[in-house]
Scaffold this motif. Sequence first.
Motif, mmCIF file in Angstrom:
data_model
loop_
_atom_site.group_PDB
_atom_site.id
_atom_site.type_symbol
_atom_site.label_atom_id
_atom_site.label_comp_id
_atom_site.label_asym_id
_atom_site.label_seq_id
_atom_site.Cartn_x
_atom_site.Cartn_y
_atom_site.Cartn_z
ATOM 1 N N GLY A 111 7.559 -9.513 -3.984
ATOM 2 C CA GLY A 111 7.024 -9.020 -4.183
ATOM 3 C C GLY A 111 5.528 -8.540 -4.355
ATOM 4 O O GLY A 111 4.480 -9.215 -4.540
ATOM 5 N N LEU A 112 5.549 -7.951 -5.985
ATOM 6 C CA LEU A 112 4.595 -7.617 -6.918
ATOM 7 C C LEU A 112 4.765 -8.507 -7.622
ATOM 8 O O LEU A 112 3.088 -8.717 -8.333
ATOM 9 N N LEU A 182 1.287 -4.881 1.968
ATOM 10 C CA LEU A 182 0.928 -3.835 1.310
ATOM 11 C C LEU A 182 1.598 -3.850 0.055
ATOM 12 O O LEU A 182 0.677 -4.134 -0.893
ATOM 13 N N VAL A 183 2.637 -4.493 -0.532
ATOM 14 C CA VAL A 183 3.065 -4.867 -1.978
ATOM 15 C C VAL A 183 2.293 -5.880 -2.154
ATOM 16 O O VAL A 183 2.126 -6.333 -3.624
ATOM 17 N N VAL A 184 2.102 -6.441 -0.854
ATOM 18 C CA VAL A 184 1.062 -7.679 -1.906
ATOM 19 C C VAL A 184 -0.129 -7.629 -2.350
ATOM 20 O O VAL A 184 -1.119 -8.085 -2.963
ATOM 21 N N ALA A 185 -0.956 -7.121 -1.208
ATOM 22 C CA ALA A 185 -2.017 -6.123 -1.987
ATOM 23 C C ALA A 185 -2.020 -5.299 -3.181
ATOM 24 O O ALA A 185 -3.090 -5.043 -3.971
ATOM 25 N N ASP A 186 -0.840 -4.660 -3.538
ATOM 26 C CA ASP A 186 -0.948 -3.781 -4.595
ATOM 27 C C ASP A 186 -0.292 -4.633 -5.739
ATOM 28 O O ASP A 186 -1.185 -4.466 -6.541
ATOM 29 N N TYR A 188 -2.656 -7.662 -6.015
ATOM 30 C CA TYR A 188 -3.402 -8.251 -6.358
ATOM 31 C C TYR A 188 -4.334 -6.759 -6.654
ATOM 32 O O TYR A 188 -5.913 -6.803 -7.337
ATOM 33 N N GLY A 189 -4.415 -5.570 -7.077
ATOM 34 C CA GLY A 189 -5.055 -4.643 -7.006
ATOM 35 C C GLY A 189 -6.097 -3.916 -6.000
ATOM 36 O O GLY A 189 -7.279 -3.320 -6.564
ATOM 37 N N VAL A 190 -5.320 -4.256 -4.410
ATOM 38 C CA VAL A 190 -6.480 -4.556 -3.800
ATOM 39 C C VAL A 190 -5.684 -3.433 -2.761
ATOM 40 O O VAL A 190 -4.491 -2.600 -2.312
ATOM 41 N N PRO A 191 -7.462 -2.017 -2.953
ATOM 42 C CA PRO A 191 -6.602 -0.627 -2.039
ATOM 43 C C PRO A 191 -5.896 -0.464 -1.311
ATOM 44 O O PRO A 191 -5.993 -2.004 0.586
ATOM 45 N N ASN A 192 -5.475 -0.208 -0.318
ATOM 46 C CA ASN A 192 -4.335 -0.423 1.379
ATOM 47 C C ASN A 192 -3.472 0.809 1.907
ATOM 48 O O ASN A 192 -3.768 1.558 1.267
ATOM 49 N N THR A 193 -3.635 0.524 2.908
ATOM 50 C CA THR A 193 -2.806 2.087 4.338
ATOM 51 C C THR A 193 -1.905 1.501 4.466
ATOM 52 O O THR A 193 -2.321 0.325 5.489
ATOM 53 N N TRP A 194 -0.917 2.581 4.727
ATOM 54 C CA TRP A 194 0.201 2.337 5.822
ATOM 55 C C TRP A 194 -0.155 2.617 7.341
ATOM 56 O O TRP A 194 -0.538 2.922 7.565
ATOM 57 N N LEU A 195 0.065 1.162 7.885
ATOM 58 C CA LEU A 195 -0.481 1.617 9.759
ATOM 59 C C LEU A 195 0.750 1.282 10.346
ATOM 60 O O LEU A 195 1.526 1.137 9.980
ATOM 61 N N ASP A 196 0.977 2.245 11.133
ATOM 62 C CA ASP A 196 1.811 1.837 12.278
ATOM 63 C C ASP A 196 1.470 1.866 13.966
ATOM 64 O O ASP A 196 0.901 3.152 14.244
ATOM 65 N N PRO A 239 -10.421 2.082 -7.655
ATOM 66 C CA PRO A 239 -8.924 0.748 -8.693
ATOM 67 C C PRO A 239 -7.703 2.430 -8.236
ATOM 68 O O PRO A 239 -7.809 3.291 -7.875
ATOM 69 N N LEU A 240 -6.790 1.426 -8.422
ATOM 70 C CA LEU A 240 -5.415 1.938 -7.796
ATOM 71 C C LEU A 240 -4.426 3.172 -8.182
ATOM 72 O O LEU A 240 -4.589 2.446 -10.141
ATOM 73 N N ALA A 241 -4.631 4.381 -8.089
ATOM 74 C CA ALA A 241 -4.277 5.502 -8.935
ATOM 75 C C ALA A 241 -2.865 5.536 -9.834
ATOM 76 O O ALA A 241 -2.162 5.667 -10.471
ATOM 77 N N TYR A 242 -1.613 4.488 -8.979
ATOM 78 C CA TYR A 242 -0.658 3.586 -9.872
ATOM 79 C C TYR A 242 -0.600 3.081 -10.250
ATOM 80 O O TYR A 242 0.234 2.262 -10.098
ATOM 81 N N LEU A 243 -1.343 1.793 -10.954
ATOM 82 C CA LEU A 243 -1.116 0.871 -11.258
ATOM 83 C C LEU A 243 -0.158 0.836 -11.929
ATOM 84 O O LEU A 243 0.264 0.292 -12.597
ATOM 85 N N ASP A 244 0.251 2.148 -13.052
ATOM 86 C CA ASP A 244 1.414 1.940 -14.292
ATOM 87 C C ASP A 244 2.293 2.126 -13.770
ATOM 88 O O ASP A 244 3.271 1.367 -14.703
#
Length: 270
Positions: A111-112, A182-186, A188-196, A239-244
């Motif tokens: 999905g990345l 979350l994967v698709v947001a990552d 595209y570099g879109v910040p995202n939060t896991w929800l339950d 920006p996402l801190a884990y882009l690398d």
Amino acid sequence: MTAPLSLYWWNDAMNFGDDLSREIVAHVSGRTVDWAQKPRADMVAIGSVLQGVRRQFKDGPPKGKKIRVWGTGLMHPVPTDFLPHVRMHLVRGPITATLLGLDHDRFGDPGLLASDTFGDQGTRRDRIGFIPHINHVDDPMVAEVLAAEPRLFLIDPRRPARAVVAEIATCAHVVSSSLHGLVVADSYGVPNTWLDPTGIHTNAALKFYDYAAGIERPLAPPLKLGDLPGILGRLKDRPLAYLDGIEKARDALRMSFPAALRADAPAMAG
């Protein structure tokens, strides 16, 4: 290699994450992709479907050919008796690799590659996308929060991948109980939060941590639905801190895709 590539994905109901598997494999392979049952499929890609692969292949390849595994993951531990009868190209994350005893050091969820597959989706809008898992869409508590919070934009996952990806890519932030939200947001570099939303994310949590570890992403425990209104104003669009980590996984996915399944593969490619 003009014949369709045979791919297994979960298709009991329309779910964008599973449809994403078809779209991305078609893009990377350069071939048309058809659904096939696991014993007849060339490969599996997106999804936590290795449990089913194990059931089908533990006694050997049912149709005489080894299915190829690319970016797939586990939902829970399984015996490893099926491994001699499949071809492991890449798994989703290090938890899956550890549970299977695989000596892998690169991982990735296909999905990345959504941004490669669908391209630019236009200007981002000042909205927070809310993506429930398909099992949560009709939950009354979800409907109540959406009705009370005009800042939330519902992204219904029960549609084709192309439509859902377009909406995710143009959000300022995404809150999702769907892993592939979350994967698709990552991608595209879109910040995202896991929800339950339900507070009962038990076995399913493994796939989230597996994916996150594969891209070197620190992942906090999932946000509870009742806590969401209070933090909406604090959700960041930095920006996402884990882009690398994302780029490493994307490179691993591109390099590990089975050469024999590409449209330009030589006739006798292995």
